[in-house]
Enzyme design. Structure first.
Site, PDB file in Angstrom:
ATOM      1  N   ARG A  73       0.834  -1.188   0.000  1.00 27.10           N
ATOM      2  CA  ARG A  73       0.000   0.000   0.000  1.00 27.10           C
ATOM      3  C   ARG A  73       0.871   1.241   0.000  1.00 27.10           C
ATOM      4  O   ARG A  73       1.970   1.231   0.520  1.00 27.10           O
ATOM      5  CB  ARG A  73      -0.873  -0.003   1.259  1.00 27.10           C
ATOM      6  CG  ARG A  73      -2.306  -0.207   0.919  1.00 27.10           C
ATOM      7  CD  ARG A  73      -3.268  -0.195   2.083  1.00 27.10           C
ATOM      8  NE  ARG A  73      -2.773  -0.065   3.395  1.00 27.10           N
ATOM      9  CZ  ARG A  73      -3.311   0.753   4.304  1.00 27.10           C
ATOM     10  NH1 ARG A  73      -4.310   1.532   3.981  1.00 27.10           N
ATOM     11  NH2 ARG A  73      -2.843   0.773   5.526  1.00 27.10           N
ATOM     12  N   LYS A 146       4.364  -9.621  10.915  1.00 25.52           N
ATOM     13  CA  LYS A 146       3.736  -9.675   9.587  1.00 25.52           C
ATOM     14  C   LYS A 146       4.194 -10.901   8.814  1.00 25.52           C
ATOM     15  O   LYS A 146       5.385 -11.122   8.623  1.00 25.52           O
ATOM     16  CB  LYS A 146       4.079  -8.394   8.828  1.00 25.52           C
ATOM     17  CG  LYS A 146       3.393  -8.280   7.497  1.00 25.52           C
ATOM     18  CD  LYS A 146       3.373  -6.839   7.052  1.00 25.52           C
ATOM     19  CE  LYS A 146       2.987  -6.734   5.581  1.00 25.52           C
ATOM     20  NZ  LYS A 146       2.747  -5.373   5.170  1.00 25.52           N
ATOM     21  N   ARG A 280      -2.761   0.348  14.668  1.00 24.52           N
ATOM     22  CA  ARG A 280      -1.919  -0.388  15.603  1.00 24.52           C
ATOM     23  C   ARG A 280      -2.575  -0.327  16.977  1.00 24.52           C
ATOM     24  O   ARG A 280      -3.390   0.558  17.234  1.00 24.52           O
ATOM     25  CB  ARG A 280      -0.503   0.187  15.656  1.00 24.52           C
ATOM     26  CG  ARG A 280      -0.443   1.615  16.120  1.00 24.52           C
ATOM     27  CD  ARG A 280       0.990   2.056  16.290  1.00 24.52           C
ATOM     28  NE  ARG A 280       1.144   3.463  16.425  1.00 24.52           N
ATOM     29  CZ  ARG A 280       0.852   4.172  17.502  1.00 24.52           C
ATOM     30  NH1 ARG A 280       0.343   3.577  18.556  1.00 24.52           N
ATOM     31  NH2 ARG A 280       1.041   5.474  17.548  1.00 24.52           N
TER      32      ARG A 280
END
Ligand SMILES: Nc1ncnc2c1ncn2[C@@H]1O[C@H](COP(=O)(O)OP(=O)(O)O)[C@@H](O)[C@H]1O
Ligand SMILES: CC(C)(COP(=O)(O)O)[C@@H](O)C(=O)NCCC(=O)O
Length: 542
Positions: A73, A146, A280
Site C-alpha cells: 500500500r 507480519k 496499531r
C-alpha cells in the site's frame, strides 16, 4: 488449468521457475479448472505484469520467484528475495452488481480471510488479520509479526469490475527484512511440523480464494464478516488509527458489512473506509521495558529501560541502525512503548517508525516546550530547540538540581547554560558550533592541502595534523570555557556525546564530568514521570 510450456533447457536459458505447473495442477485438484497460471522466475511486480495483460481471462495467475519492484500500500516496497517468499497475483472479474464500487470495498478483507483459512487448512495456527490488508502470525515465542500482505487494485469494466489481487507471503524470513517479520517455516518449526512446500501453499490459497470470492460476489462481505472478525488481531482492543494528518484512539469494534473499520471513541462509533490509514494497538501495558531512542545526525543511540534501570544500551551508525533495531526487537519481544528525541532526517527515521509500527510498539517523539519536567526553556521559540538538547537539559537538571553547563559533543557541539531558578532549572541560552569531526572534515574538504584526519592535541603543534587536531579541539574547549563564565564559579560542566572523551582532558581547570548518557537519561526520566494512561500527552505539552 492451462499450462504454459516450460522454458527450453539450453545452458543459456534462464533458471526454471520454482513453481512447476504440473505439480501445482495436481495440488489444485478440482479447482485447477478455475485458474490459468503463468510461473515466472522474476518480474518487476506480479500486479504490474497482470495489468499489462488486459485481455487475460478471469482466473489468470502470475506467480514469480522474485520481484524487483514489489509494492505494498502507498507504494511501499514488498521485500521478496528469490525463494524466501511466495508472491503472486490473481485477476478476478466481478460481473453485474457484484462489480459496483460499494460492493468491492471489503474485497481486500475477503482475500485476507481466504489466505488465513488456506493456511489454517495446512495446519498453521495463529494466523491473524489486520485491517485492511495485512496477514499476521501470532506464535507462542514471538510477538505478532507480519506474515504477508495483500494489494488489491480494481478497475471498472463495461460489464462490472476487474480486480488484480496481489499476495505476498513469507515462506522463509527474508535475510535482512528491516522490520520484524514472521515466516511459515518458523511457525512450522516451532510447532514441530514440516514446512509446506510452495506448491501446496499456492494451491491451498488459490482453492480457498475461488470459494471465498464466489461467496463475496454472491452475498457481499457481510457473509464473510463473522469469519473475518474471528481472526481479527485487534478485535475489541484499544487501537490507534493514524493518517497523514490525523490520529484517533478508541476501542476497535470490528468491521461492518462493507468492510469499514468501526472505532468506538467515546463520542460515538466512527466508521473508516479503506484508505491511507495505519492501525496499531494503543495499549501500553507498562509491564515490559521501554525503548529509549536518541536519533542524532551521526548515530542512533538507544537504551532499554526497565523499572528505573538500564537493561542494555548502545549506539549504531545510521547505516546499521534499521537492521540492528530489528534484531533488538526480536531479542526483546516484550518492549511496550518507545520514547525518542529526533534531530535526524526523515530518511533515517522512516525505517525505525516502520519497524516499531510493525511490532505494534507506540513511539512518541519528544517535543520541546516552554516548561516541562522541572525545566523552563528560555528559547525565543521553545519548540525550535533541538529535542536532544531539551532531553539533555532535563536529564542534567534531574541529575544535578543546581546550575550547570550542558555540553553535547556530537555532530554539532552544543553548549547550554542551565541556571538554578526557584525550584526549577532555567535553560538560559546556549551555542551551537560544528563538532570536532565536522570541523576536521570541513578543513579537509575546503582546502587543497590540509588532511581531514590524524594528529593529536599538542600544546605547541609542529606538524600539520597536530596543528589541525589542536586547533579544532581548542575551538571546542574555548567555546565551553567562554560559556562557563555565564555560571557561578565551580558549576559542573556535564559532557555528553560521541566526542565527550576527547574534550574532557582539555578542561582540566573546570569541574568537567563525563555524562555520556545524559540525553537517554533525560528521556528515561521523562518517560518514567509521564502519566501512565497517555504516554505521549505529557511529552508534547504544554
Ligand atoms: N563509533 C563511533 N561512530 C561514529 N562516531 C563516533 C564514534 N565514536 C565517536 N564518535 C564521534 O562522535 C560523534 C557523534 O557523536 P554522537 O553523540 O553520536 O552525535 P549525534 O548525536 O550527532 O549523532 C562523531 O562525529 C564522531 O566524532
Ligand atoms: C544542534 C543540533 C544539530 C545537534 O544535533 P546532534 O549533533 O546531536 O546530532 C540539534 O540539536 C538541532 O538540530 N537543533 C535544532 C536547532 C536548535 O537547537 O536551535
Amino acid at each position: 488449468m492451462s499450462l504454459r510450456p516450460p522454458p527450453s533447457l539450453s545452458p543459456d536459458a534462464p533458471a526454471a521457475p520454482l513453481i512447476d505447473l504440473t505439480r501445482l495442477k495436481a495440488c489444485l485438484g478440482p479447482a485447477a479448472g478455475r485458474f490459468d497460471v503463468d510461473a515466472l522466475d522474476h518480474c518487476d511486480s506480479t500486479n504490474l505484469e497482470l495489468a499489462r495483460r488486459p485481455q487475460a481471462p478471469s482466473g489468470t495467475v502470475v506467480v514469480a520467484d522474485a520481484q524487483s519492484a514489489g509494492r505494498g500500500r502507498r507504494g511501499r516496497t514488498w521485500v521478496s528475495p528469490p525463494g524466501a517468499g511466495l508472491t503472486f497475483s490473481l485477476l478476478w472479474r466481478f460481473n453485474g452488481p457484484a462489480g459496483r464500487p460499494e460492493r468491492l470495498s471489503g474485497l481486500s478483507l475477503a482475500v485476507g480471510l481466504a489466505v488465513a483459512q488456506a493456511l489454517e487448512s495446512l495446519g498453521i495456527a495463529g494466523v491473524r488479520l489486520k485491517w485492511p490488508n495485512d496477514i499476521l502470525l501470532q506464535s507462542t515465542d514471538a510477538p505478532l509479526a507480519k506474515l504477508g500482505g495483500i494489494l488489491v487494485e480494481t478497475s471498472l469494466e463495461r460489464s462490472g469490475a476487474a480486480a488484480i489481487i496481489g499476495i505476498g507471503l513469507n515462506l522463509e524470513a527474508p535475510p535482512d527484512p528491516g522490520q520484524p517479520v514472521a515466516a511459515l517455516a518458523d511457525a512450522c518449526r516451532a510447532a514441530g511440523t514440516a514446512p509446506p512446500d510452495r506448491h501446496t501453499v499456492l494451491a491451498a490459497v488459490l482453492s480457498e480464494l475461488a470459494q471465498v470470492l464466489d461467496t463475496f460476489a454472491r452475498d457481499g462481505f457481510a457473509a464473510l464478516r463473522p469469519a473475518w472478525e474471528a481472526r481479527h488481531a485487534y478485535q475489541q482492543q484499544r487501537v490507534c488509527l493514524t493518517g497523514e494528518h490525523s490520529r484517533q484512539e478508541g476501542c476497535c469494534l470490528g468491521v461492518d458489512d462493507s468492510g469499514a473499520l468501526l472505532i468506538e471513541t467515546g463520542a460515538g462509533t466512527e466508521r473508516h473506509l479503506v484508505g491511507d490509514l495505519s492501525l496499531r494497538p494503543a495499549v501500553a501495558s507498562r509491564n515490559g521495558p521501554r525503548l529509549i531512542l536518541d536519533a542524532g545526525n551521526s548515530r542512533l543511540k538507544w537504551g532499554l529501560r526497565d523499572h528505573g534501570h538500564w537493561l542494555a544500551y548502545g549506539a549504531w551508525p545510521w547505516a546499521e541502525a534499521a537492521g540492528a533495531l530489528a534484531a533488538l526487537l526480536r531479542q526483546h519481544p516484550g518492549i511496550d512503548t518507545a520514547l525518542g528525541c529526533r534531530v535526524a532526517g526523515d530518511a533515517q527515521i522512516a525505517p525505525l517508525q516502520a519497524l516499531l509500527d510493525a511490532a505494534a510498539i507506540p513511539l512518541c517523539w519528544l517535543q520541546p516546550s516552554a516548561q516541562a519536567h522541572g525545566v523552563r526553556n528560555s528559547y525565543q521559540h521553545p519548540e525550535r530547540l533541538g529535542a536532544d538538547r531539551w532531553a539533555a537539559l532535563i536529564g542534567a537538571w534531574h541529575r544535578e538540581q543546581r546550575a550547570c553547563l550542558v555540553v553535547c559533543a556530537g555532530t554539532a557541539t552544543t553548549v547550554d547554560v542551565l541556571q538554578a531558578g526557584d525550584g526549577e532549572g532555567i535553560f538560559a541560552g546556549g551555542m551551537i558550533l560544528p563538532g570536532y569531526a565536522l570541523m576536521r572534515r570541513a578543513l579537509g574538504q575546503g582546502t587543497a592541502q590540509l588532511p581531514g584526519e590524524g594528529g593529536q592535541f599538542t600544546p605547541l603543534p609542529r606538524l600539520t595534523e597536530d596543528a589541525i587536531a589542536t586547533g579544532c579541539l581548542s575551538a571546542q574547549a574555548g567555546a565551553i570555557e567562554r560559556m562557563a563564565r555565564q555560571l557561578p564559579a565551580g558549576s559542573p560542566v556535564l559532557l555528553a556525546g560521541g566526542d565527550a572523551d576527547r574534550l574532557a582532558p582539555l578542561l582540566g581547570h573546570l569541574p568537567a564530568v563525563l555524562a555520556h548518557g545524559l540525553v537517554l537519561d533525560g528521556l528515561a526520566h521523562i518517560a518514567e514521570t509521564s502519566p501512565p494512561a497517555r504516554p505521549d500527552s505529557a511529552l508534547a505539552l504544554p
